[in-house]
Structures are given as C-alpha cells and as structure tokens.
Design a protein around this motif. Structure first.
Motif, PDB file in Angstrom:
ATOM      1  N   SER A   1      -1.483   6.687   8.916  1.00  0.00           N
ATOM      2  CA  SER A   1      -2.283   6.476  10.125  1.00  0.00           C
ATOM      3  C   SER A   1      -3.474   7.587  10.286  1.00  0.00           C
ATOM      4  O   SER A   1      -3.155   8.569   9.956  1.00  0.00           O
ATOM      5  CB  SER A   1      -1.415   6.404  11.351  1.00  0.00           C
ATOM      6  N   GLY A   2      -4.643   7.237  10.469  1.00  0.00           N
ATOM      7  CA  GLY A   2      -5.660   8.084  10.719  1.00  0.00           C
ATOM      8  C   GLY A   2      -6.519   8.366   9.319  1.00  0.00           C
ATOM      9  O   GLY A   2      -7.362   9.083   9.477  1.00  0.00           O
ATOM     10  N   CYS A   3      -5.981   7.650   8.304  1.00  0.00           N
ATOM     11  CA  CYS A   3      -6.603   8.021   7.017  1.00  0.00           C
ATOM     12  C   CYS A   3      -8.250   7.219   6.842  1.00  0.00           C
ATOM     13  O   CYS A   3      -8.779   7.623   6.009  1.00  0.00           O
ATOM     14  CB  CYS A   3      -5.732   7.811   5.611  1.00  0.00           C
ATOM     15  N   GLY A   4      -8.169   6.278   7.888  1.00  0.00           N
ATOM     16  CA  GLY A   4      -9.602   5.676   7.674  1.00  0.00           C
ATOM     17  C   GLY A   4      -9.472   4.156   7.191  1.00  0.00           C
ATOM     18  O   GLY A   4     -10.671   3.475   6.871  1.00  0.00           O
ATOM     19  N   LYS A   5      -8.415   3.639   6.842  1.00  0.00           N
ATOM     20  CA  LYS A   5      -8.242   2.231   6.342  1.00  0.00           C
ATOM     21  C   LYS A   5      -8.873   1.181   7.049  1.00  0.00           C
ATOM     22  O   LYS A   5      -9.672   0.464   6.779  1.00  0.00           O
ATOM     23  CB  LYS A   5      -6.685   1.753   5.846  1.00  0.00           C
TER      24      LYS A   5
ATOM     25  N   GLY B   1      -6.059   0.867  -3.899  1.00  0.00           N
ATOM     26  CA  GLY B   1      -6.642   2.094  -3.427  1.00  0.00           C
ATOM     27  C   GLY B   1      -6.053   2.957  -2.661  1.00  0.00           C
ATOM     28  O   GLY B   1      -5.244   2.367  -1.349  1.00  0.00           O
ATOM     29  N   VAL B   2      -5.638   4.181  -2.766  1.00  0.00           N
ATOM     30  CA  VAL B   2      -5.045   5.154  -1.694  1.00  0.00           C
ATOM     31  C   VAL B   2      -6.202   5.870  -1.129  1.00  0.00           C
ATOM     32  O   VAL B   2      -7.029   6.788  -1.533  1.00  0.00           O
ATOM     33  CB  VAL B   2      -3.939   6.089  -2.653  1.00  0.00           C
ATOM     34  N   MET B   3      -5.960   5.973   0.368  1.00  0.00           N
ATOM     35  CA  MET B   3      -6.991   6.613   1.111  1.00  0.00           C
ATOM     36  C   MET B   3      -6.226   7.889   1.833  1.00  0.00           C
ATOM     37  O   MET B   3      -5.147   7.842   2.262  1.00  0.00           O
ATOM     38  CB  MET B   3      -7.197   5.646   2.167  1.00  0.00           C
ATOM     39  N   ASN B   4      -7.031   8.859   1.913  1.00  0.00           N
ATOM     40  CA  ASN B   4      -6.530  10.099   2.584  1.00  0.00           C
ATOM     41  C   ASN B   4      -7.582  10.937   3.321  1.00  0.00           C
ATOM     42  O   ASN B   4      -8.749  11.212   2.549  1.00  0.00           O
ATOM     43  CB  ASN B   4      -5.576  11.083   1.499  1.00  0.00           C
ATOM     44  N   GLN B   5      -7.576  11.269   4.387  1.00  0.00           N
ATOM     45  CA  GLN B   5      -8.657  11.797   5.088  1.00  0.00           C
ATOM     46  C   GLN B   5      -9.861  11.238   4.959  1.00  0.00           C
ATOM     47  O   GLN B   5     -10.988  11.940   4.528  1.00  0.00           O
ATOM     48  CB  GLN B   5      -8.542  13.215   5.050  1.00  0.00           C
ATOM     49  N   GLY B   6      -9.991   9.890   5.056  1.00  0.00           N
ATOM     50  CA  GLY B   6     -11.413   9.392   4.860  1.00  0.00           C
ATOM     51  C   GLY B   6     -12.057   9.017   3.584  1.00  0.00           C
ATOM     52  O   GLY B   6     -13.160   8.301   3.431  1.00  0.00           O
TER      53      GLY B   6
END
Length: 572
Positions: free
Chosen positions: A355-359, A532-537
């Motif tokens: 949650s909060g990574c920008g997805k 695709g792996v998202m982290n901090q936008g």
C-alpha cells in the motif's frame, strides 16, 4: 465435564445461534463444540457466512438480541457458563480476561480521540491505573507491538497511522490487560503480505511471552499454517472438520477443507484454472474428485510477439502537500515517479507492491482519472493525454477499470441491472431500450449471474456477486483493455478463485488485455504473463512471472516473496 474439559480455558458445548431476517429465521451457528486449552492457538476457518464471527461474538456476549438469539448451548470459561451471566457480570471479563482484535481497525478505533487515550482508557477501566501510570503503560505497549517512536505516536489520531499501524494499535489495546484468551477476527485480511507477516509474527511472539490462548478466525487456510496448533473448519454454520494443523495440511478429510486448500493460488504448479470448493463438493454436499484435465498444470502462452497496445513513458504523478502559513514549503509526494513499460495485446501485466507504492495512482493516471505531472501514455497509437473531453469519452469505451470495492462503486439506490446498462446508454445510444436490456442479460450470464437478479439492489448480493456485477459493467462497452485494481483482494479465497477464473475465461473469449494490480504476489503470479514490482513510486523490477518468482533481482521483490504464507514445507 471430563478431566480434559476441566483443564480447558474455553469450552463451547452445542452452541446454536439464530437470526431473524426478512427471509425468515436463519441459523448462523449450529450445534458447535469447540475446546481451547491454556496456551493453545485454534484456527477457525471458513468463508463469509459460515458462522465464524458469530461464534466469536457469542463468546463475548456481543450478539444483538434481537435480531440474534442464542437458542442452545454453553460457553464455559473460568469455571462459569458465560451465557448465564448478566451484562454487568460479563463486563469485567470482556477486555480483561477475554479480548478481541477486529478485522477493520478504522471502524473499531474512535476517529476523534488520540490512539494513546483509547488504550489508556482500557487500562484505567480494567486495571484501575492512575492517569499517569496508564499513559506510561500505553507507551510501553505501543513499543511492544512495534510502533516506531511510541512516545510520539501515542498522540496520533487513527487517520494519521497506516493500516498496519492501526492494526498494531488494536492489538496493543487488546493485550493491554494481558488477557487469557485473545480472539482475532480476520485481523490481517486488508493488509499487504509483508505487513500481514509482521502482524502474524507479532501475535506469535506476544502469545509466547504472555502464555495466552488464541482463537484466530480467517477464510484463508494459508494464513494460519504457522500460527495454529489445531484447525476447526466451518461450513454453512456447522463444524465439518477438526484436526491438528499438520493433519489438515497433509491430508484434509472433508471435501470442503480440500477445496479451501486448493483454491489459493500457489507460486508454482498451478492448474490452468484454479480449483474451487465446487470441484470437491457438489451443492448437496456430495464429495467430488477433480478430473485429470482440471489438474493439468498451467501453460502460459508467450505473448512477446504481439503488437504493443499500451506504451507508458516516464510517467510521473506528484501530489502537492499543503503547508501552513509561515511554514516552509513541503516537497511534493511522488506517488508515481518516472515509470515506463509496455503492455502487448492479449497480455496480462501484473503490478505488485505494498500500500502506498503508487500502483493505484499509476492505474488511474493511465486512464486520465488522475492528472499526470509528466510523461506520456499511448493507447493503440493514440496519445491519451492529448485527447479532448469528447475524444476521451470515445476512448473510455475501449479502456475500463474494475475497482477494489464494488459496493463503493455501485449506487446503493440503483438496481444493479440499471448500473450495468448506464455505460451502454452512454456509449451505444443508438440501441433501443429492449436491445440494451438484452445486452445486460447477456452480460449477467457471461459473468455467471442469473439475469432475473438484475432488478435487485447492491446490498442484496454477496461480495463475490457484487464483484461480478462490477466486471459486467466494465464489459458493457466492449472494451479491449481493463485495469483490475485490487479487484479480488477483499474476497473469500474460493470466491477469489472463481473471479480469477472468470477473468481468464473472458480474456480468452474477448481477447482482452489487462493490467492486474494487487499486493498479493501469488495471485498475480497465477493470472499475469509479466509482473512489474513497484516500490515508492518507481518500477523496481519487470520480468515474466516465472522469472520474478524463480530469480528475483531486487531485494524488495525477495522481501515480498518471503512474506507469502506458504505453510510448512514438510507438510506439502
């Protein structure tokens, strides 16, 4: 009572609970027997409506009477039958000796009081501590449950904390009086896998340190693999199986238990379509055996030769933070920070992250439901950000979104058939009303619903059915591309399996292209061609689902994979 029963901390005997509804009397729990020994963790497993939560509320005397009514049974705790006690006699037991952590912390915490005050109130009420001592103990409890800077966070309001932190506050409140029995009602359902793992580890540690017993309620057998000593499986108000956790995982006996174990996607060796409870058990309760065809392993088709449908280039979405008068200007929040990727026709691209990574912001920006700060999105050669409102409306019929919460995205005052018909009226106004209604009926059949139900309202459907209605509405304009935003995360595992199978079937029938957003890597691994792996936008890794699972390149991806509940390897 036998000697073993005398030793038990909690002993439920032949509990039956009824509810009066508009359709008549419904039995929520039927003749339930359940024993919890001191220091033992019992997992209570079953889908929505199986009677799990009603059992927990009965223990605490929280069943509203009416409409509920405990028709028979006994609940023995501390040498007394809780069902014979008055509200006044129950109050010191509730919160002090038996405590509960609820599924949704936001509805259990009072939004107008600081979290520290709410925990301290419990201590002052049950432990008779002074204001100062209760406040000091509250800071210790927040530290104990792993909240950073507890002396600062103690003054926070619930909305200032993340989902995982709110759940930790609820746990701190529940263990404040060091209860003998902690009841956890789906406490990790809405959490990311990494936060879920942290909360489960925390509960295990607390239980060991305090020597308390635990009743852990969940619909997902995988969650309690490492937590419970014993598992009780409930189905339609009845207990259908009870055994040690090891026995359930290595050889469940009841067809319903087998179905619950099979419908959770794994990180490898999934069948082409997920098995559901219906593959192990008929509607009338007969045991079934899945066919060899159903068990055939999944074969993903290589789609790398297909033409590119969506091309995202250096996309950024920043949110301005308001700063007070005379305060220094705060830097913007970079929700999406320079993301680039392509999606090919007929492909499913999975997007994972906490949650909060920008997805979700990324998904909404692609569809122009959120204004981009920089970058470009090209759909089938059309620059999405260059379109006028009229052109964008035309484009929207080709690009759709299915939201996480179908109840929140359906109008409660509108029959579901009309909700599905709305986009048809907007985009295919040339069709007469009768033809539009025929299309709605066809869509209902396609998503596995009865067309006769189209005149009902959203509240008359289950969560899984509402999600099917949301899918039908997205399909109403015959799109080529759909963004599924956490569209199965709130569902029971068997309903989740049905919806995932439906999305795959629709993809084959209609040639659909998906972006599938989720925090659950095992679900994404099953449905997606690439991940695709998202982290901090930022997009930190992008590869085929198989490569991501077998050989993750980024430490964050490895962390997500490690957090997935897998059960103990020696049991599988």
């Amino acid at each position: 009572m036998s000697h073993a029963d005398n030793q038990a901390l909690l002993n439920i005997k032949q509990l039956s609970v009824d509810f009066n509804t508009d359709e008549g009397r419904t039995q929520a729990v039927s003749d339930l027997d359940l024993v919890i020994q001191p220091g033992q963790t019992v997992g209570l497993v079953g889908e929505s409506g199986s009677g799990k939560s009603v059992t927990a509320l009965s223990i605490l005397g929280l069943i509203k009477q009416p409409p509920g009514r405990i028709t028979s049974g006994q609940i023995w705790f501390g040498g007394q039958d809780l069902l014979t006690l008055s509200e006044k006699q129950l109050r010191p037991i509730r919160g002090n000796d038996i405590s509960m952590v609820f599924q949704e912390p936001m509805t259990s915490l009072n939004p107008v009081f600081r979290v520290g005050y709410q925990i301290a109130e419990v201590l002052r009420l049950h432990q008779k501590l002074s204001k100062k001592a209760a406040w000091q103990r509250t800071i210790e409890l927040l530290d104990w449950v792993g909240i950073p800077e507890p002396h600062v966070r103690v003054r926070s309001y619930p909305h200032e904390l993340s989902g995982g932190q709110k759940q930790r506050v609820m746990i701190a409140m529940a263990i404040a009086c060091e209860p003998q029995l902690l009841i956890c009602d789906e406490p990790t359902t809405a959490l990311d896998v990494t936060i879920q793992q942290q909360v489960l580890n925390l509960l295990q540690d607390l239980q060991r340190q305090m020597g308390m017993s635990m009743l852990f309620i969940t619909h997902d057998l995988g969650v309690i693999a490492d937590l419970a000593d014993e598992v009780v499986v409930m189905y339609r108000s009845q207990k259908v199986e009870q055994a040690s956790t090891r026995s359930i995982f290595s050889g469940a006996r009841h067809p319903y238990s087998k179905g619950l174990l099979a419908c959770r996607p794994k990180l490898h060796d999934n069948p082409g379509r997920l098995l559901t409870v219906g593959d192990y058990m008929s509607a009338d309760g007969r045991e079934l055996e899945p066919s060899a065809e159903q068990l055939k392993p999944q074969q993903k088709i290589d789609k790398s030769g297909q033409p590119v449908l969506l091309d995202v280039r250096e996309l950024a979405t920043h949110f301005v933070q308001k700063s007070g008068w005379l305060q220094p200007k705060k830097p913007p929040i970079k929700a999406v920070d320079g993301v680039s990727f392509t999606v090919r026709k007929g492909e499913t691209l999975g997007l994972v992250g906490e949650s909060g990574c920008g997805k979700t912001t990324l998904g909404r920006t692609i569809l122009r439901l959120q204004q981009a700060t920089a970058g470009s999105v090209s759909f089938d050669g059309i620059e999405v950000f260059d379109q006028s409102p009229a052109q964008l409306r035309k484009l929207r019929s080709r690009m759709q979104i299915i939201f996480q919460d179908p109840y929140g995205s359906l109008n409660p005052r509108m029959p579901v058939g009309r909700a599905v018909m709305e986009p048809i009226q907007l985009h295919q106004s040339q069709l007469n009303r009768s033809r539009q209604d025929d299309q709605v009926c066809e869509l209902f059949v396609q998503v596995g619903l009865n067309p006769d139900q189209r005149h009902r309202y959203p509240h008359e459907f289950s969560g899984g059915q509402r999600q099917r209605i949301a899918i039908a509405r997205a399909l109403a304009v015959d799109p080529e591309f759909i963004i599924c935003d956490e569209s199965v995360s709130a569902l029971d595992v068997s309903v989740q399996a049905q919806v995932l199978n439906l999305l795959l079937d629709l993809q084959e029938q209609r040639g659909l292209t998906y972006i599938f957003i989720s925090h659950d890597l095992s679900v994404v691994n099953f449905i997606a061609d690439r991940v695709g792996v998202m982290n901090q936008g930022r997009l930190v890794e992008l590869d085929t689902a198989e490569n991501i699972y077998r050989n993750p390149q980024n430490p964050y991806t490895q962390q997500l994979l490690d957090a997935i509940p897998k059960g103990r390897p020696e049991w599988s």
